[in-house]
Design a protein around this motif. Structure first.
Motif, PDB file in Angstrom:
ATOM      1  N   ALA A 117      49.008  10.786  35.342  1.00  0.00           N
ATOM      2  CA  ALA A 117      48.107  11.113  35.729  1.00  0.00           C
ATOM      3  C   ALA A 117      46.924  11.807  35.448  1.00  0.00           C
ATOM      4  N   LEU A 118      47.068  12.256  34.103  1.00  0.00           N
ATOM      5  CA  LEU A 118      46.342  12.010  32.788  1.00  0.00           C
ATOM      6  C   LEU A 118      46.434  11.068  31.855  1.00  0.00           C
ATOM      7  N   GLY A 119      47.165  10.067  32.250  1.00  0.00           N
ATOM      8  CA  GLY A 119      46.793   8.454  31.760  1.00  0.00           C
ATOM      9  C   GLY A 119      47.506   8.064  30.106  1.00  0.00           C
ATOM     10  N   LEU A 120      48.768   9.531  30.053  1.00  0.00           N
ATOM     11  CA  LEU A 120      49.396   9.211  28.735  1.00  0.00           C
ATOM     12  C   LEU A 120      50.650   8.939  29.188  1.00  0.00           C
ATOM     13  N   LEU A 143      47.343   9.243  24.578  1.00  0.00           N
ATOM     14  CA  LEU A 143      47.199   7.962  24.951  1.00  0.00           C
ATOM     15  C   LEU A 143      46.845   7.226  23.714  1.00  0.00           C
ATOM     16  N   ALA A 144      46.349   5.801  24.790  1.00  0.00           N
ATOM     17  CA  ALA A 144      46.495   4.844  24.068  1.00  0.00           C
ATOM     18  C   ALA A 144      44.875   4.537  22.477  1.00  0.00           C
ATOM     19  N   GLU A 145      44.469   6.092  22.695  1.00  0.00           N
ATOM     20  CA  GLU A 145      43.276   6.019  21.700  1.00  0.00           C
ATOM     21  C   GLU A 145      42.999   7.658  21.729  1.00  0.00           C
ATOM     22  N   PRO A 146      42.640   7.666  21.179  1.00  0.00           N
ATOM     23  CA  PRO A 146      41.805   9.156  20.434  1.00  0.00           C
ATOM     24  C   PRO A 146      41.223   9.512  21.648  1.00  0.00           C
ATOM     25  N   GLU A 147      40.532  10.453  21.849  1.00  0.00           N
ATOM     26  CA  GLU A 147      39.124  10.692  22.347  1.00  0.00           C
ATOM     27  C   GLU A 147      39.403  12.568  21.891  1.00  0.00           C
ATOM     28  N   PRO A 148      37.239  13.144  21.570  1.00  0.00           N
ATOM     29  CA  PRO A 148      37.625  14.464  21.291  1.00  0.00           C
ATOM     30  C   PRO A 148      37.918  15.104  22.387  1.00  0.00           C
ATOM     31  N   PHE A 149      38.106  16.436  21.808  1.00  0.00           N
ATOM     32  CA  PHE A 149      39.095  17.729  22.880  1.00  0.00           C
ATOM     33  C   PHE A 149      38.034  17.570  24.132  1.00  0.00           C
ATOM     34  N   GLU A 174      35.608  19.155  19.469  1.00  0.00           N
ATOM     35  CA  GLU A 174      35.381  17.934  18.765  1.00  0.00           C
ATOM     36  C   GLU A 174      36.681  16.859  17.776  1.00  0.00           C
ATOM     37  N   ARG A 175      37.538  18.258  18.348  1.00  0.00           N
ATOM     38  CA  ARG A 175      38.801  17.714  18.002  1.00  0.00           C
ATOM     39  C   ARG A 175      39.542  16.537  18.378  1.00  0.00           C
ATOM     40  N   PRO A 176      39.853  15.992  17.649  1.00  0.00           N
ATOM     41  CA  PRO A 176      40.213  13.902  17.993  1.00  0.00           C
ATOM     42  C   PRO A 176      41.933  14.824  18.671  1.00  0.00           C
ATOM     43  N   ILE A 177      42.357  14.192  20.364  1.00  0.00           N
ATOM     44  CA  ILE A 177      43.271  14.449  20.596  1.00  0.00           C
ATOM     45  C   ILE A 177      43.563  12.687  20.628  1.00  0.00           C
ATOM     46  N   ARG A 178      45.061  12.372  20.258  1.00  0.00           N
ATOM     47  CA  ARG A 178      46.162  11.915  20.200  1.00  0.00           C
ATOM     48  C   ARG A 178      47.175  11.650  21.172  1.00  0.00           C
ATOM     49  N   THR A 179      47.883  12.900  20.923  1.00  0.00           N
ATOM     50  CA  THR A 179      49.439  13.030  20.969  1.00  0.00           C
ATOM     51  C   THR A 179      48.962  14.954  21.698  1.00  0.00           C
ATOM     52  N   VAL A 199      51.848  18.106  18.680  1.00  0.00           N
ATOM     53  CA  VAL A 199      50.937  17.479  18.963  1.00  0.00           C
ATOM     54  C   VAL A 199      49.671  18.332  18.744  1.00  0.00           C
ATOM     55  N   ASP A 200      48.715  16.747  19.253  1.00  0.00           N
ATOM     56  CA  ASP A 200      47.334  18.151  18.947  1.00  0.00           C
ATOM     57  C   ASP A 200      47.292  18.188  20.475  1.00  0.00           C
ATOM     58  N   ALA A 201      47.011  18.499  21.506  1.00  0.00           N
ATOM     59  CA  ALA A 201      47.347  19.422  22.048  1.00  0.00           C
ATOM     60  C   ALA A 201      48.005  19.702  23.175  1.00  0.00           C
TER      61      ALA A 201
END
Length: 273
Positions: A117-120, A143-149, A174-179, A199-201
């Motif tokens: 559902a979250l696109g992961l 995520l396919a590409e990192p994005e800000p928190f 602003e922290r980048p989230i990927r994993t 993981v990032d989040a």
């Protein structure tokens, strides 16, 4: 027209009962396995709202994630809340089947549905039953590409059904989230595992003040936290389970995913100032 037992067989092949925790109560709560079923309602909570929804739809079976009778009981008198539901179901000729921690640990299971559902993209379990295994609680994903928190928290809010409490984030916007680690349902007991996974989040429900605060104050890099309601985190599973029945009994069974929000929090107030 399949019998109830045939539908249960499909569900238990995907959510094996032996994956359930020892304290859990999964399986058929009420209903005759020999009775035919043409319409099924999938929901998170077996409560008055979803029983009423099943009645309106003419569903002969409710498949719920949460057990109705989790703790031991000595009776189900009709003048008690849960006993009343049991009597109402039986009088209406409706069966109730529950898949709880077995659905949490299955592959795919509750947390796979949340991640999707979250696109992961899922990489494996957060807490595997065995090293290298695919079953276990929670999921590690990316995520396919990192994005800000801040954008990621909004992604979660946009992906899940709306609730009064909404979605909360704890971390640098602003922290980048990927994993990402996800765990449908109450997941603060997996904070240490999420940190160890690097993981990032971490997205989960029912985050308590002290465990969350201690996690964020810990040494070294720690995952940012995204807190959602218990119901919202597990609702995507209803669509996953519904698809199993649709695929197995196409043209013979109509399945519905509940649209009733059974999150208990219904009022949110903000200061007038």
């Amino acid at each position: 027209m399949p019998a109830l037992a045939e539908i249960i067989d499909v569900l238990e092949r995907s959510y094996p009962p032996d994956l359930a925790e020892s304290w859990d109560a999964v399986g058929l709560v009420c209903g005759d396995p020999a009775e035919p079923v043409t319409r099924v309602l999938f929901c998170v909570d077996p409560v008055e709202e979803t029983v009423a929804e099943a009645e309106e739809l003419g569903a002969q079976l409710i498949v719920a994630h949460h057990p109705l009778l989790l703790r031991g009981v000595h009776g189900v008198p009709a003048d008690t809340a849960k006993g009343g539901l049991v009597h109402r179901l039986i009088r209406g000729g409706r069966a109730l089947y529950c898949a709880h921690t077995n659905a949490d640990s299955a592959d795919p299971g509750v947390s796979d549905a949340l991640a999707q559902a979250l696109g992961l993209e899922v990489d494996g379990p957060l807490d595997p039953h065995e090293p290298g295994g695919r079953t276990g609680v929670g999921r590690l994903a990316h995520l396919a590409e990192p994005e800000p928190f801040g954008a990621f928290v909004q992604r979660v809010a946009d992906a899940l059904p709306a609730t009064v409490p909404g979605v909360l984030g704890a971390g640098d916007p602003e922290r980048p989230i990927r994993t990402v680690a996800v765990s449908g349902g109450a997941g603060d007991s997996y904070l240490a595992r999420a940190k160890a996974a690097g993981v990032d989040a971490f997205v989960t429900a029912d985050l308590r003040h002290h465990p969350a605060g201690e996690h964020l104050a810990g040494t070294g890099p720690v995952p940012a936290l995204v807190g959602v309601t218990h119901w919202a985190s597990e609702w995507p599973w209803c669509g996953q389970a519904s698809a199993l029945v649709d695929a197995a009994f196409a043209g013979n069974v109509v399945s519905h995913v509940s649209t009733r929000c059974t999150d208990p929090w219904t009022v949110r107030a903000t200061p007038a100032r």
